[in-house]
Design a protein around this motif. Structure first.
Motif, PDB file in Angstrom:
ATOM      1  N   GLY A  82       0.797  -1.220   0.000  1.00  0.00           N
ATOM      2  CA  GLY A  82       0.000   0.000   0.000  1.00  0.00           C
ATOM      3  C   GLY A  82       0.827   1.266   0.000  1.00  0.00           C
ATOM      4  N   CYS A  83       0.312   2.285   0.676  1.00  0.00           N
ATOM      5  CA  CYS A  83       0.908   3.620   0.629  1.00  0.00           C
ATOM      6  C   CYS A  83       1.891   3.850   1.776  1.00  0.00           C
ATOM      7  CB  CYS A  83      -0.193   4.674   0.691  1.00  0.00           C
ATOM      8  SG  CYS A  83      -1.312   4.635  -0.720  1.00  0.00           S
ATOM      9  N   PRO A  84       3.083   4.350   1.474  1.00  0.00           N
ATOM     10  CA  PRO A  84       4.056   4.622   2.531  1.00  0.00           C
ATOM     11  C   PRO A  84       3.624   5.784   3.414  1.00  0.00           C
ATOM     12  CG  PRO A  84       4.851   5.430   0.423  1.00  0.00           C
ATOM     13  CD  PRO A  84       3.591   4.677   0.143  1.00  0.00           C
ATOM     14  N   GLY A  85       4.035   5.710   4.669  1.00  0.00           N
ATOM     15  CA  GLY A  85       3.759   6.812   5.594  1.00  0.00           C
ATOM     16  C   GLY A  85       2.478   6.665   6.376  1.00  0.00           C
ATOM     17  N   VAL A  86       1.606   5.728   5.992  1.00  0.00           N
ATOM     18  CA  VAL A  86       0.339   5.510   6.700  1.00  0.00           C
ATOM     19  C   VAL A  86       0.367   4.092   7.266  1.00  0.00           C
ATOM     20  CG1 VAL A  86      -2.171   5.455   6.531  1.00  0.00           C
ATOM     21  CG2 VAL A  86      -0.863   7.062   5.133  1.00  0.00           C
ATOM     22  N   ALA A  87       0.287   3.978   8.594  1.00  0.00           N
ATOM     23  CA  ALA A  87       0.457   2.679   9.255  1.00  0.00           C
ATOM     24  C   ALA A  87       1.764   2.042   8.782  1.00  0.00           C
ATOM     25  CB  ALA A  87      -0.731   1.759   8.983  1.00  0.00           C
ATOM     26  N   ASP A  88       2.802   2.835   8.769  1.00  0.00           N
ATOM     27  CA  ASP A  88       4.048   2.460   8.100  1.00  0.00           C
ATOM     28  C   ASP A  88       5.194   3.267   8.702  1.00  0.00           C
ATOM     29  OD1 ASP A  88       5.478   1.404   5.515  1.00  0.00           O
ATOM     30  OD2 ASP A  88       5.840   3.566   5.498  1.00  0.00           O
ATOM     31  N   PRO A  89       6.368   2.657   8.907  1.00  0.00           N
ATOM     32  CA  PRO A  89       7.485   3.393   9.516  1.00  0.00           C
ATOM     33  C   PRO A  89       8.022   4.531   8.659  1.00  0.00           C
ATOM     34  CG  PRO A  89       8.215   1.238   8.730  1.00  0.00           C
ATOM     35  CD  PRO A  89       6.716   1.249   8.644  1.00  0.00           C
ATOM     36  N   GLY A  90       7.635   4.573   7.385  1.00  0.00           N
ATOM     37  CA  GLY A  90       8.128   5.609   6.491  1.00  0.00           C
ATOM     38  C   GLY A  90       7.763   7.022   6.895  1.00  0.00           C
ATOM     39  N   ALA A  91       6.786   7.169   7.785  1.00  0.00           N
ATOM     40  CA  ALA A  91       6.375   8.515   8.212  1.00  0.00           C
ATOM     41  C   ALA A  91       7.552   9.314   8.779  1.00  0.00           C
ATOM     42  CB  ALA A  91       5.255   8.416   9.243  1.00  0.00           C
ATOM     43  N   GLN A  92       8.468   8.630   9.467  1.00  0.00           N
ATOM     44  CA  GLN A  92       9.600   9.350  10.051  1.00  0.00           C
ATOM     45  C   GLN A  92      10.564   9.864   8.979  1.00  0.00           C
ATOM     46  OE1 GLN A  92      12.133   6.687  12.519  1.00  0.00           O
ATOM     47  NE2 GLN A  92      10.966   5.003  11.613  1.00  0.00           N
ATOM     48  N   ILE A  93      10.605   9.177   7.839  1.00  0.00           N
ATOM     49  CA  ILE A  93      11.444   9.647   6.728  1.00  0.00           C
ATOM     50  C   ILE A  93      10.798  10.873   6.077  1.00  0.00           C
ATOM     51  CG2 ILE A  93      12.419   9.053   4.483  1.00  0.00           C
ATOM     52  CD1 ILE A  93      13.761   7.673   6.862  1.00  0.00           C
ATOM     53  N   VAL A  94       9.484  10.845   5.946  1.00  0.00           N
ATOM     54  CA  VAL A  94       8.772  11.997   5.386  1.00  0.00           C
ATOM     55  C   VAL A  94       8.968  13.218   6.282  1.00  0.00           C
ATOM     56  CG1 VAL A  94       6.523  12.899   4.710  1.00  0.00           C
ATOM     57  CG2 VAL A  94       7.084  10.507   4.254  1.00  0.00           C
ATOM     58  N   LYS A  95       8.874  13.006   7.588  1.00  0.00           N
ATOM     59  CA  LYS A  95       9.098  14.110   8.537  1.00  0.00           C
ATOM     60  C   LYS A  95      10.509  14.661   8.383  1.00  0.00           C
ATOM     61  CE  LYS A  95       9.003  15.152  13.494  1.00  0.00           C
ATOM     62  NZ  LYS A  95       8.752  14.607  14.862  1.00  0.00           N
ATOM     63  N   LEU A  96      11.484  13.761   8.239  1.00  0.00           N
ATOM     64  CA  LEU A  96      12.870  14.177   8.061  1.00  0.00           C
ATOM     65  C   LEU A  96      13.044  14.985   6.783  1.00  0.00           C
ATOM     66  CD1 LEU A  96      15.844  13.899   9.082  1.00  0.00           C
ATOM     67  CD2 LEU A  96      16.007  11.821   7.679  1.00  0.00           C
ATOM     68  N   ALA A  97      12.363  14.574   5.725  1.00  0.00           N
ATOM     69  CA  ALA A  97      12.451  15.311   4.451  1.00  0.00           C
ATOM     70  C   ALA A  97      11.957  16.741   4.613  1.00  0.00           C
ATOM     71  CB  ALA A  97      11.642  14.583   3.375  1.00  0.00           C
ATOM     72  N   HIS A  98      10.862  16.915   5.335  1.00  0.00           N
ATOM     73  CA  HIS A  98      10.356  18.274   5.571  1.00  0.00           C
ATOM     74  C   HIS A  98      11.351  19.089   6.383  1.00  0.00           C
ATOM     75  CE1 HIS A  98       6.457  17.782   3.715  1.00  0.00           C
ATOM     76  NE2 HIS A  98       6.208  16.693   4.427  1.00  0.00           N
ATOM     77  N   GLN A  99      11.960  18.465   7.372  1.00  0.00           N
ATOM     78  CA  GLN A  99      12.950  19.173   8.196  1.00  0.00           C
ATOM     79  C   GLN A  99      14.149  19.617   7.376  1.00  0.00           C
ATOM     80  OE1 GLN A  99      13.722  16.217  11.198  1.00  0.00           O
ATOM     81  NE2 GLN A  99      11.978  16.821  12.472  1.00  0.00           N
ATOM     82  N   LYS A 100      14.508  18.834   6.358  1.00  0.00           N
ATOM     83  CA  LYS A 100      15.671  19.137   5.522  1.00  0.00           C
ATOM     84  C   LYS A 100      15.288  19.914   4.261  1.00  0.00           C
ATOM     85  CE  LYS A 100      18.532  15.272   7.125  1.00  0.00           C
ATOM     86  NZ  LYS A 100      19.616  16.117   7.644  1.00  0.00           N
ATOM     87  N   ASN A 101      14.034  20.363   4.210  1.00  0.00           N
ATOM     88  CA  ASN A 101      13.538  21.163   3.081  1.00  0.00           C
ATOM     89  C   ASN A 101      13.622  20.402   1.752  1.00  0.00           C
ATOM     90  OD1 ASN A 101      12.297  23.545   2.189  1.00  0.00           O
ATOM     91  ND2 ASN A 101      14.246  24.393   1.482  1.00  0.00           N
ATOM     92  N   ILE A 102      13.365  19.098   1.802  1.00  0.00           N
ATOM     93  CA  ILE A 102      13.310  18.267   0.604  1.00  0.00           C
ATOM     94  C   ILE A 102      11.856  18.125   0.189  1.00  0.00           C
ATOM     95  CG2 ILE A 102      13.684  15.931  -0.297  1.00  0.00           C
ATOM     96  CD1 ILE A 102      16.036  15.724   1.729  1.00  0.00           C
ATOM     97  N   GLN A 103      11.558  18.361  -1.063  1.00  0.00           N
ATOM     98  CA  GLN A 103      10.181  18.260  -1.529  1.00  0.00           C
ATOM     99  C   GLN A 103       9.679  16.817  -1.432  1.00  0.00           C
ATOM    100  OE1 GLN A 103       9.533  19.624  -5.523  1.00  0.00           O
ATOM    101  NE2 GLN A 103       7.309  19.486  -5.372  1.00  0.00           N
ATOM    102  N   VAL A 104       8.474  16.648  -0.925  1.00  0.00           N
ATOM    103  CA  VAL A 104       7.842  15.335  -0.786  1.00  0.00           C
ATOM    104  C   VAL A 104       6.718  15.232  -1.810  1.00  0.00           C
ATOM    105  CG1 VAL A 104       6.543  13.808   0.734  1.00  0.00           C
ATOM    106  CG2 VAL A 104       8.401  15.215   1.663  1.00  0.00           C
ATOM    107  N   ILE A 105       6.752  14.183  -2.627  1.00  0.00           N
ATOM    108  CA  ILE A 105       5.753  14.015  -3.692  1.00  0.00           C
ATOM    109  C   ILE A 105       5.053  12.663  -3.532  1.00  0.00           C
ATOM    110  CG2 ILE A 105       5.358  13.902  -6.186  1.00  0.00           C
ATOM    111  CD1 ILE A 105       7.882  15.611  -6.531  1.00  0.00           C
ATOM    112  N   PRO A 106       3.793  12.658  -3.061  1.00  0.00           N
ATOM    113  CA  PRO A 106       3.058  11.400  -2.937  1.00  0.00           C
ATOM    114  C   PRO A 106       2.491  10.966  -4.281  1.00  0.00           C
ATOM    115  CG  PRO A 106       1.686  13.215  -2.182  1.00  0.00           C
ATOM    116  CD  PRO A 106       3.020  13.812  -2.582  1.00  0.00           C
ATOM    117  N   LEU A 107       2.642   9.698  -4.613  1.00  0.00           N
ATOM    118  CA  LEU A 107       2.109   9.158  -5.855  1.00  0.00           C
ATOM    119  C   LEU A 107       0.830   8.365  -5.565  1.00  0.00           C
ATOM    120  CD1 LEU A 107       5.435   7.964  -7.534  1.00  0.00           C
ATOM    121  CD2 LEU A 107       4.258  10.168  -7.783  1.00  0.00           C
ATOM    122  N   VAL A 108      -0.057   8.329  -6.530  1.00  0.00           N
ATOM    123  CA  VAL A 108      -1.358   7.693  -6.350  1.00  0.00           C
ATOM    124  C   VAL A 108      -1.239   6.174  -6.361  1.00  0.00           C
ATOM    125  CG1 VAL A 108      -3.654   7.404  -7.348  1.00  0.00           C
ATOM    126  CG2 VAL A 108      -2.544   9.650  -7.392  1.00  0.00           C
ATOM    127  N   GLY A 109      -1.881   5.536  -5.383  1.00  0.00           N
ATOM    128  CA  GLY A 109      -1.870   4.081  -5.321  1.00  0.00           C
ATOM    129  C   GLY A 109      -2.863   3.568  -4.299  1.00  0.00           C
TER     130      GLY A 109
END
Length: 241
Positions: free
Chosen positions: A96-123
């Motif tokens: 399924g989708c990363p970041g939801v019920a998934d450990p990837g949320a901490q990577i997404v948070k880190l990306a925002h902290q480092k000013n890296i653009q986050v782009i969710p893809l449809v799935g």
């Protein structure tokens, strides 16, 4: 905002072993073909997924960071170094989708902290697909993840959330470790009001998909085997019960 070449792409995967072309958008396949740096829970299954959707992509050139319960927390701040060096990265979930019920949320948070653009893809998201098909309140629902393992604590949590569901007309969504699904269902049936609506959504988006909503008292008459089958549970106690 224009898309950055060094963005973090959130790449959804399938929910089962059926033909992924039927459940993934062409955009997902396009970006998988372009990216060589990935973050995943399991490198072996991530490579298998990439091979399925991008069969001509060279596996030798792929680079992986593994994010799971065994990952050293001290390593995580360095997971996005490729992005910081100008390379795009892909974050994948096991299903399924990363970041939801998934450990990837901490990577997404880190990306925002480092000013890296986050782009969710449809799935496919099993949580949203189950909610869509449940017939319960899609305008007010809460995803609760896993309930406590202890039987007494779990029963107390079910009762508390059923009360909240009734007072706020809010559908309550849960997941369980697949090998504990049958026991969890038994506990739901023994703890909930007989008239509370319960949706069971199993093997979503696969050829073995099963989605049904019934009052608890009707489920008690059914024989359903959910052992080791990915399942979403949703209940709602409605005012007319």
């Amino acid at each position: 905002m224009t898309k950055s070449a060094a963005a973090l792409y959130l790449i959804p995967t399938g929910l089962g072993n059926d033909d992924l072309i039927n459940v993934l958008s062409p955009q997902v396949i396009e970006h998988v073909n372009k990216i060589t740096h990935f973050i995943a829970e399991n490198e072996k299954t991530a490579r298998r997924f990439i091979k399925q959707v991008a069969p001509n992509k060279s596996q030798v050139k792929l680079n992986f960071k593994v994010l799971n319960k065994f990952t050293d927390p001290l390593d995580i701040p360095y997971f996005l170094e490729a992005c910081l060096s100008g390379e795009p990265m892909g974050l994948m979930s096991e299903a399924g989708c990363p970041g939801v019920a998934d450990p990837g949320a901490q990577i997404v948070k880190l990306a925002h902290q480092k000013n890296i653009q986050v782009i969710p893809l449809v799935g496919p998201s099993s949580i949203l697909l189950a909610m869509m098909a449940s017939g319960l309140n899609g305008q007010n629902f809460a995803f609760n993840g896993y309930l406590p393992i202890d039987k007494g604590e779990k029963k107390a949590a079910i009762k508390r959330l059923e009360k909240h569901s009734f007072e706020h007309q809010q559908a309550q969504v849960f997941i369980e470790t697949p090998y504990r699904n049958n026991k969890f269902l038994d506990q739901l049936l023994s703890s909930l009001n007989p008239n509370t609506q319960l949706c069971i959504a199993c093997n979503i988006s696969t050829s073995e998909e099963f989605i049904k909503t019934l009052p608890v008292k009707e489920w008690s008459k059914q024989k359903v085997d959910l052992h080791k089958k990915p399942t979403i549970f949703i209940f709602q106690k409605e005012h007319f019960n």
